[in-house]
Design an enzyme around this catalytic site. Structure first.
Site, PDB file in Angstrom:
ATOM      1  N   LYS A 188      -1.653  14.824  10.694  1.00 25.85           N
ATOM      2  CA  LYS A 188      -2.885  13.760  10.416  1.00 25.85           C
ATOM      3  C   LYS A 188      -2.506  12.515  10.055  1.00 25.85           C
ATOM      4  O   LYS A 188      -2.188  12.079   8.880  1.00 25.85           O
ATOM      5  CB  LYS A 188      -4.143  14.541   9.337  1.00 25.85           C
ATOM      6  CG  LYS A 188      -5.139  13.825   9.487  1.00 25.85           C
ATOM      7  CD  LYS A 188      -6.082  13.717   8.197  1.00 25.85           C
ATOM      8  CE  LYS A 188      -5.563  12.770   7.068  1.00 25.85           C
ATOM      9  NZ  LYS A 188      -5.631  11.350   7.339  1.00 25.85           N
ATOM     10  N   GLU A 264       4.998  13.399  -1.651  1.00 23.68           N
ATOM     11  CA  GLU A 264       5.751  11.984  -1.961  1.00 23.68           C
ATOM     12  C   GLU A 264       4.427  11.314  -2.606  1.00 23.68           C
ATOM     13  O   GLU A 264       3.726  10.841  -1.733  1.00 23.68           O
ATOM     14  CB  GLU A 264       6.397  11.701  -0.834  1.00 23.68           C
ATOM     15  CG  GLU A 264       7.308  10.633  -1.031  1.00 23.68           C
ATOM     16  CD  GLU A 264       7.008   9.209  -0.811  1.00 23.68           C
ATOM     17  OE1 GLU A 264       6.651   8.706  -1.758  1.00 23.68           O
ATOM     18  OE2 GLU A 264       7.159   8.720   0.189  1.00 23.68           O
ATOM     19  N   CYS A 298       5.544   2.518  -2.206  1.00 21.57           N
ATOM     20  CA  CYS A 298       5.523   3.272  -3.352  1.00 21.57           C
ATOM     21  C   CYS A 298       6.720   3.323  -4.056  1.00 21.57           C
ATOM     22  O   CYS A 298       6.817   3.412  -5.220  1.00 21.57           O
ATOM     23  CB  CYS A 298       5.227   4.651  -3.156  1.00 21.57           C
ATOM     24  SG  CYS A 298       6.246   5.566  -1.800  1.00 21.57           S
ATOM     25  N   GLU A 395      -0.233   1.043  -9.930  1.00 26.28           N
ATOM     26  CA  GLU A 395       0.537   0.777  -8.884  1.00 26.28           C
ATOM     27  C   GLU A 395       0.100  -0.382  -8.117  1.00 26.28           C
ATOM     28  O   GLU A 395      -1.319  -0.314  -7.797  1.00 26.28           O
ATOM     29  CB  GLU A 395       0.771   2.004  -7.798  1.00 26.28           C
ATOM     30  CG  GLU A 395       1.765   1.894  -6.831  1.00 26.28           C
ATOM     31  CD  GLU A 395       2.025   3.226  -6.169  1.00 26.28           C
ATOM     32  OE1 GLU A 395       0.896   3.897  -6.073  1.00 26.28           O
ATOM     33  OE2 GLU A 395       3.157   3.386  -5.314  1.00 26.28           O
TER      34      GLU A 395
HETATM   35  C1  SIN Z   1       6.711   4.840   0.857  1.00 26.31           C
HETATM   36  O1  SIN Z   1       6.203   3.717   0.608  1.00 26.31           O
HETATM   37  O2  SIN Z   1       5.778   5.857   0.966  1.00 26.31           O
HETATM   38  C2  SIN Z   1       8.032   4.966   1.609  1.00 26.31           C
HETATM   39  C3  SIN Z   1       8.916   3.773   1.492  1.00 26.31           C
HETATM   40  C4  SIN Z   1      10.193   3.925   2.196  1.00 26.31           C
HETATM   41  O3  SIN Z   1      10.405   5.012   2.885  1.00 26.31           O
HETATM   42  O4  SIN Z   1      10.963   3.273   2.034  1.00 26.31           O
END
Ligand code: SIN
Length: 493
Positions: A188, A264, A298, A395
């Protein structure tokens, strides 16, 4: 797509869009009546419509994945590796087309989108190579009675839920190890960026992935879709990349079926510039750690802690570097920074900056929302950010760099760790012993020393604390798609 909106796109973008299958991939392609609109964040205009699937479609996709599971798991590792090698070649051959789709639906500059395609393809190549190395081990029990052999087999049908910020890389980072391990999947993709995923799915079929092994459902009804699919006992794993609140909800649902889970989740990466840092190197590293993907990552540096001794030099050079960043449509070669993903993201980032300024932060670059169209926010530097400012705890997911000055390394480490998150951290120092000591003291799954880009298909990407569970990439990434089993026989020695 309306004629006007089509005209707002260049011919190459229109051609790339025309190649996308806009239905659901459930066994084979199928069309549905309900559609979801896809916007170009650089213009705010709808540029395509794709199928808006339902929870029932999710169950049918799982049916297809379950039917295909036994046959796919029975293929040899070499066969699966060959399919993945074909997919790698197809992705690389389609670099320009995929990059155009990424820029058109997600906004990042075309050069960066090309980089994402290469980054994504690397996961496919990596897991083509890892597919044939899923070994177990053998042992004799210490009492000498048994000889034991361990095996790793596919966990079974997986649900993969991927975000909009890296529409291709986050998808392939999950699909490739799943396929390598012998799992089938229901994927998805984010409803904000479905086009890249749908094109990637076509490439998978062309590369020889059998129908039913990869199924793709685009939907605006993410919550009931995932709840329904996860309540089905035939599903054996969920892998999610996205926010910590959604991850928490998925984990609660996963607990019902005791599903293997990879999460993640959010980050709040600190970046430390210590008193013995090479300032030029720190400026370059901080620039990349903050502005890769427009800060919509992230692992983006969320807070910068800079030692008083080097702070003036660092801040001056960093702010000058950031002030030169040109924002605009990612299709324009002069653009360094694309739009944010939508209007809500602009409001959130602007609100965080307003809060920090109200608490005394000094704006050294950017800081003003430009007029539309499009969802732009300029690259921004805030100095003297006060403790308690919201953007030190949340964040940002945008191109804003808050700087806090410190005098004592221990105090900086305490601030860095004062968060429930622990994904990435960055540190700049010219002293190797200190680098290792501070890196060890930081609560993070990944630490970049004297560099701002740490992601690579070969490394185990993932976090500690509320930043997630499991690792993606590296030799470790495939393990999350396997179950370990041992067979014990009486010792004959
Ligand atoms: C992400 O922002 O979820 C992944 C970033 C990355 O793979 O460097």
């Amino acid at each position: 797509m309306t004629a006007t909106n089509r005209m707002a796109l260049g011919a190459e973008q229109s051609d790339a869009l025309a190649n996308v299958q806009t239905g659901l991939l459930i066994g084979g392609w199928r069309t549905v009546l309900e559609k979801l609109p896809v916007e170009n964040p650089a213009t705010g205009k709808v540029i395509a419509e794709v199928a808006d699937g339902t929870a029932d479609d999710g169950v049918e996709a799982l049916d297809a994945a379950v039917r295909a599971q036994r046959g796919w798991a029975a293929t040899t590792a070499r066969y699966r590796a060959d399919v993945l090698h074909h997919l790698y070649a197809a992705v690389i051959e389609s670099r320009e087309e995929l990059a155009l789709l990424i820029t058109t639906e997600m906004g990042k500059p075309l050069a960066e989108a090309r980089g994402e395609v290469d980054y994504a393809a690397d996961y496919v190549r990596w897991y083509a190579e890892e597919a044939v190395r899923l070994d177990g081990r053998s042992l004799t029990t210490p009492n000498g009675r048994s000889e034991v052999v361990t095996y790793r087999g596919p966990v079974g049908p997986c649900l993969l839920i991927t975000p909009w910020n890296f529409p291709l890389a986050m998808g392939l980072r999950k699909v490739a190890p799943a396929l390598a391990a012998g799992c089938t999947v229901v994927w998805k993709p984010a409803d904000l960026t479905p086009l890249t995923a749908l094109r990637a799915a076509s490439l998978m079929l062309e590369a020889g992935v059998p129908e039913g092994v990869v199924n793709v459902v685009t939907t605006t009804d993410a919550a009931s879709f995932s709840a329904t699919v996860m309540a089905d006992p035939r599903l054996r794993k969920v892998s999610f990349t996205g926010s910590t609140p959604v991850g928490r909800r998925l984990l609660a649902q996963a607990s019902e079926g005791v599903l293997k889970s990879s999460m993640e989740l959010g980050g709040n990466a600190p970046l430390l510039v210590l008193e013995d840092a090479d300032v030029d190197r720190a400026v370059e590293g901080a620039f990349v750690a903050k502005l890769r993907n427009g800060g919509q990552s992230c692992v983006a540096a969320n807070r910068m802690y800079v030692h008083e001794k080097v702070a003036d030099a660092f801040v001056e050079a960093f702010a000058a570097r950031v002030a030169r960043v040109a924002f605009g449509n990612g299709m324009d070669a002069a653009t360094d920074l694309g739009p944010l993903i939508d209007g809500r993201a602009v409001d959130k980032v602007a609100g965080l900056v307003t809060d920090a300024v109200a608490r005394g932060a000094k704006v050294l670059a950017g800081g003003v929302v430009p007029d539309g169209p499009g969802y732009f926010y300029p690259a921004t530097v805030l100095d003297h950010v006060a403790p308690g400012s919201r953007l030190l705890g949340e964040e940002i997911f945008g191109p804003v760099a808050p700087i806090v000055r410190f005098q004592d390394e221990g105090e900086a480490i305490l601030h860095a760790n004062a968060t429930p998150f622990g994904l990435a951290a960055y540190l700049f120092t010219e002293n190797g012993d200190r680098a290792r000591r501070v890196a060890a003291a930081l609560d993070a799954g990944m630490v970049g020393v004297n560099q701002g880009a740490i992601s690579d298909a070969s490394v185990p990407f993932g976090g500690v604390k509320q930043s997630g569970l499991g690792r993606e990439g590296g030799a470790e990434g495939i393990e999350d798609y396997t179950e370990l089993k041992f067979v014990s026989t009486p010792s004959v020695r």
